[in-house]
Design an enzyme around this catalytic site. Structure first.
Site, mmCIF file in Angstrom:
data_model
loop_
_atom_site.group_PDB
_atom_site.id
_atom_site.type_symbol
_atom_site.label_atom_id
_atom_site.label_comp_id
_atom_site.label_asym_id
_atom_site.label_seq_id
_atom_site.Cartn_x
_atom_site.Cartn_y
_atom_site.Cartn_z
ATOM 1 N N ASP A 38 5.402 19.972 23.540
ATOM 2 C CA ASP A 38 6.516 19.935 23.431
ATOM 3 C C ASP A 38 6.503 17.866 23.041
ATOM 4 O OD1 ASP A 38 7.099 21.986 23.836
ATOM 5 O OD2 ASP A 38 8.711 21.478 25.228
ATOM 6 N N LYS A 60 11.373 20.450 19.965
ATOM 7 C CA LYS A 60 12.273 20.086 19.536
ATOM 8 C C LYS A 60 12.662 19.015 19.400
ATOM 9 C CE LYS A 60 13.763 25.387 21.543
ATOM 10 N NZ LYS A 60 12.357 25.026 21.759
ATOM 11 N N MET A 175 19.549 17.902 30.963
ATOM 12 C CA MET A 175 20.563 17.918 30.215
ATOM 13 C C MET A 175 21.692 16.871 29.737
ATOM 14 S SD MET A 175 18.388 21.243 29.522
ATOM 15 C CE MET A 175 18.338 21.801 30.930
HETATM 16 N N1 SAH Z 1 10.860 21.131 32.002
HETATM 17 C C1 SAH Z 1 11.639 19.576 33.082
HETATM 18 C C2 SAH Z 1 12.948 19.402 31.863
HETATM 19 C C3 SAH Z 1 13.179 20.174 30.885
HETATM 20 S S1 SAH Z 1 15.182 20.085 30.420
HETATM 21 C C4 SAH Z 1 11.537 18.997 33.914
HETATM 22 O O1 SAH Z 1 10.961 19.952 34.924
HETATM 23 O O2 SAH Z 1 11.874 17.489 34.075
HETATM 24 C C5 SAH Z 1 15.012 17.986 29.557
HETATM 25 C C6 SAH Z 1 15.820 17.218 30.434
HETATM 26 O O3 SAH Z 1 14.918 16.622 31.439
HETATM 27 C C7 SAH Z 1 16.550 16.017 29.972
HETATM 28 O O4 SAH Z 1 17.159 16.240 29.265
HETATM 29 C C8 SAH Z 1 16.289 15.446 30.992
HETATM 30 O O5 SAH Z 1 17.493 15.320 31.288
HETATM 31 C C9 SAH Z 1 15.285 15.921 31.858
HETATM 32 N N2 SAH Z 1 13.887 15.024 31.557
HETATM 33 C C10 SAH Z 1 12.651 15.165 31.229
HETATM 34 N N3 SAH Z 1 12.349 13.977 31.661
HETATM 35 C C11 SAH Z 1 13.032 13.171 31.896
HETATM 36 C C12 SAH Z 1 12.749 11.748 32.502
HETATM 37 N N4 SAH Z 1 11.491 11.025 31.781
HETATM 38 N N5 SAH Z 1 13.689 11.315 32.430
HETATM 39 C C13 SAH Z 1 15.121 11.330 32.963
HETATM 40 N N6 SAH Z 1 15.114 12.320 32.889
HETATM 41 C C14 SAH Z 1 14.495 13.542 32.078
#
Ligand code: SAH
Length: 503
Positions: A38, A60, A175
């Site tokens: 991803d 995406k 998100m």
């Molecule tokens: N599977 C991922 C989440 C995927 S959804 C996890 O466990 O972290 C994607 C959302 O995750 C983003 O919109 C944001 O809100 C959050 N996110 C992912 N990486 C991030 C980061 N490095 N800093 C802040 N928010 C993050």
């Protein structure tokens, strides 16, 4: 450990800092036949993949047509049916808002075995880096991970705002940027206190992490004003205020500084890692590449007959490494140096020798050729056969001085440093650099040539020593900082000093 063929591994890559990937994830990436990845995976996450592995981007991106979710499932199944070991790499944890649940279900239906490797989810990682504990004895006995942006096809909100308003603990929205205004309003309307502390954490654990503090009532406006962009988390809860005591990221000495490293890629990682550890946003612009010349007949001949020399001078760790490789090719080992006096130009070179079982007899106090000449003053070199093993294009100061004292000097060029073409994305990032570090004259000459008019003139120049500084000045650069100790530690110390003084 090799992944058994035909299995799919649903793997979390952590929140963005490469250091937060699990050992298991790295093992699986290293053995995979194919990796489906991803957008939100850490930089360099795939660096350890096999050279012949297939790396397939299925992420995406806003505004770009992406591989539909069902198709990802189908492609995983297809690859596994071909007997491949398949890694499906997701940012953070694969089961936390990762849609990997759906992929797992498709795999099970198709009769494909899978394993799940958890990753550190952004909800605990970005918050930890921001100095916000998601639970705290005095502030929050529970934490909820909430999606702030639901499936656009759903007509009714699945979120129970009243329950979330009553929730006795911290709310972490994933998100959550796009619909922040509506969501904050819904929470307040449902009874959550508008004065409750809140924070937005952008690019958590990555270079350039940023935290914006506000209250539930003002967070949407603050995020808009500060132009916070995804990926970002929104935290609502009293814990957000703990940052005052627990914030640590911003306290690191190089926080917020962008530093360019120009060493050859193979050697840059140590310096780059140390700089990152100090909080710097590192740009790697390797200006040079080491091209070994140990297959040259001249080098082969010398390496097989080291015993004829009374003194051997080594002028870099690369030189040591390549001399030993040449010796190995010639079928000799460290014993070939038994009766020879060995001189190293500095501690890095001496260390490289020590790693190969040879303790240097001479290490100067100043780590330049002139220092080595001084250190050799007590050696009787008149009439002696001396070997200087070094880069093809090195200065002649050392051999000249030795010849003047009556030595019979052989030069053996173990390697050449050639210009490396920098990555366009890193050149772009370098435009906003605060510092450029130069560790040798060849890094100066080659970077200046490689960047041309894209050389970032506003960056401060840090040089490892007088020879490098001279080359920089000759190239029209102004040297702002020169290391007192002419090695990597000395360069780091000088850079940190400059940051302190100019702060
Ligand atoms: N599977 C991922 C989440 C995927 S959804 C996890 O466990 O972290 C994607 C959302 O995750 C983003 O919109 C944001 O809100 C959050 N996110 C992912 N990486 C991030 C980061 N490095 N800093 C802040 N928010 C993050």
């Amino acid at each position: 450990m090799s992944a058994s063929a035909g299995t799919v591994y649903l793997v979390g890559a952590g929140p963005g800092d490469p250091g937060l990937m699990t050992v298991r994830s790295l093992e699986l990436i290293a053995s995979a036949d194919v990796v489906f990845y991803d957008r939100l995976i850490p930089p360099g996450a795939l660096a350890g993949a096999r050279e012949d592995a297939e790396l397939v981007y299925v992420g995406k991106q806003p505004g770009v047509p992406s591989v539909p979710q069902e198709e990802i499932g189908e492609r995983l199944i297809e690859a596994a049916r071909e007997g491949k070991s398949v890694v499906r790499l997701k940012g953070g944890d694969p089961f936390v808002f990762g849609r990997v649940g759906e992929e797992g279900e498709a795999l099970r239906e198709a009769g494909i075995e899978f394993e799940v490797v958890p990753g550190i989810t952004a909800g605990v990682a970005a918050t930890a880096y921001a100095g916000i504990p998601v639970t705290h004895r005095d502030d929050a006995s529970a934490v909820a991970f909430v999606t702030g942006h639901e499936d656009p096809e759903k007509t009714e909100s699945a979120l129970d705002w009243e329950a979330l308003a009553r929730f006795p603990g911290t709310l972490v929205f994933y998100m959550g940027v796009k619909r922040l205004e509506e969501n904050a309003a819904a929470l307040i309307a449902a009874g959550r206190n508008a004065d409750e502390p809140a924070a937005a954490i952008e690019r958590g654990t990555m270079a350039g992490q940023r935290t914006v503090e506000a209250t539930l009532g003002t967070i949407a406006e603050a995020v808009e004003r500060e132009r916070v962009k995804a990926p970002a988390l929104i935290v609502v809860g009293a814990v957000a205020r703990r940052r005052e005591q627990l914030g640590w990221l911003e306290r690191r000495p190089l926080h917020g500084r962008r530093v360019v490293v120009t060493r050859a890629r193979a050697q840059a990682s140590g310096l780059a890692a140390t700089l990152r550890g100090l909080g710097a946003d590192v740009v790697e612009l390797p200006a040079i590449r080491i091209e070994p010349r140990i297959d040259d007949a001249e080098v082969q001949k010398v390496a097989g007959a080291l015993g004829v020399y009374e003194l051997i001078c080594l002028t870099s760790p690369n030189g040591v490494r390549l001399l030993f490789e040449a010796m190995e090719n010639a079928g000799v080992d460290a014993r070939a140096l038994a009766g020879v006096t060995v001189a190293a130009i500095g501690p890095g070179t001496a260390r490289a020798l020590a790693e190969r079982g040879v303790l240097a007899d001479v290490v100067p106090e100043r780590f330049v050729a002139e220092g080595l000449i001084e250190a050799l003053e007590d050696e009787e070199v008149a009439g002696a056969r001396v070997l200087v093993a070094r880069a093809a294009e090195a200065r002649d100061v050392l051999p000249d001085a030795l010849r003047e004292r009556g030595a019979e000097v052989d030069l053996v060029p173990l390697y050449e440093t050639v210009r490396e073409t920098p990555e366009p994305s890193e050149v772009e990032r370098a435009q906003a650099a605060d510092y450029i570090t130069f560790t040798s004259s060849s890094t100066v000459t080659n970077l200046v040539e490689a960047l041309g008019d894209r050389f970032p003139n506003s960056a401060r120049i840090v040089s490892i020593g007088p020879v490098t500084s001279e080359t920089a000045r000759a190239a029209g650069l102004e040297v702002d900082v020169e290391a007192e100790r002419h090695d990597i530690d000395g360069l780091l110390a000088a850079l940190l000093d400059d940051v302190r003084q100019t702060a």
